[in-house]
Design an enzyme around this catalytic site. Structure first.
Site, PDB file in Angstrom:
ATOM      1  N   HIS A 152       0.891  -1.792   0.129  1.00 36.81           N
ATOM      2  CA  HIS A 152       0.431   0.406   0.542  1.00 36.81           C
ATOM      3  C   HIS A 152       0.850   1.174  -0.065  1.00 36.81           C
ATOM      4  CE1 HIS A 152       1.127   1.287   4.096  1.00 36.81           C
ATOM      5  NE2 HIS A 152       0.742  -0.746   5.028  1.00 36.81           N
ATOM      6  N   GLU A 157      -2.390  -6.570   7.105  1.00 35.03           N
ATOM      7  CA  GLU A 157      -1.068  -7.377   8.026  1.00 35.03           C
ATOM      8  C   GLU A 157      -1.002  -7.988   9.190  1.00 35.03           C
ATOM      9  OE1 GLU A 157       2.196  -6.794   7.776  1.00 35.03           O
ATOM     10  OE2 GLU A 157       2.482  -4.834   7.554  1.00 35.03           O
TER      11      GLU A 157
END
Length: 194
Positions: free
Chosen positions: A9, A82
């Site tokens: 990201h 994550e």
């Protein structure tokens, strides 16, 4: 032959100050948004069939910017999140040392194990490949998950180099094995001086 383009990201304010984000939902900052736009521009010259993303907003916004530019379907999957950082989430290295001492990483802080990340990540990849055989799929996820998963998918892969925000790593399935054709590429950022 299925190809997966792994994308970390865009950058966030917490990335800038090296604050552990984990699964805390921190948005992109303005630089992260510019990185996502630069990456979308790069991908306009390539053929991609679909994009999958973590359900955390920093990944979802990066993926949405790309999906809109390429006019491809976007799917969110929480398995692409994550690593859960437990009590470490929201802290910097200095804060962890102040709270738990120099050997803070030896304490049980509720941090998700590599095995847990590998299990959910490989399951997501397997399902994506079953849904899109022979296609080119982008996956927008996070540094720890990607770095932990790649050596499992591509044995003997060296992932010691820190994954940069919006970097691209290309792997493709050849027979029953994954091979890596590109690692941690961020040439799209050179164009916009990010």
């Amino acid at each position: 032959m299925t190809t997966i383009g792994w994308v970390r990201h865009g950058i966030t304010d917490w990335n800038v100050v090296r604050r552990a984000q984990g699964q805390t939902d921190i948005p992109l900052n303005d630089t992260g948004r510019a990185q996502a736009r630069a990456l979308a521009e790069r991908f306009k010259n390539e053929q991609w069939d679909a994009i999958y993303t973590s359900d955390l907003s920093r990944a979802k916004e990066t993926a949405a910017t790309i999906a809109e530019a390429l006019n491809i379907p976007l799917y969110a999957d929480e398995r692409l999140r994550e690593m859960g950082c437990g009590k470490m989430e929201g802290t910097t290295e200095d804060e962890r040392i102040r709270m738990w001492g120099e050997d803070w990483d030896q304490f049980e802080l509720g941090i998700e194990t590599d095995e847990s990340m590998i299990l959910r990540g490989t399951e997501a990849v397997r399902e994506i490949c079953l849904r899109h055989p022979g296609q080119r799929i982008l996956i927008v996820s996070h540094g720890a998950l990607i770095s932990t998963l790649l050596p499992v998918l591509v044995p003997n892969m060296d992932v010691r180099e820190h994954l940069h925000n919006t970097s691209v790593t290309l792997i493709r399935k050849r027979d029953e094995e994954w091979v890596c054709d590109l690692y941690n590429c961020r040439r799209h950022l050179d164009v916009v001086n990010l």
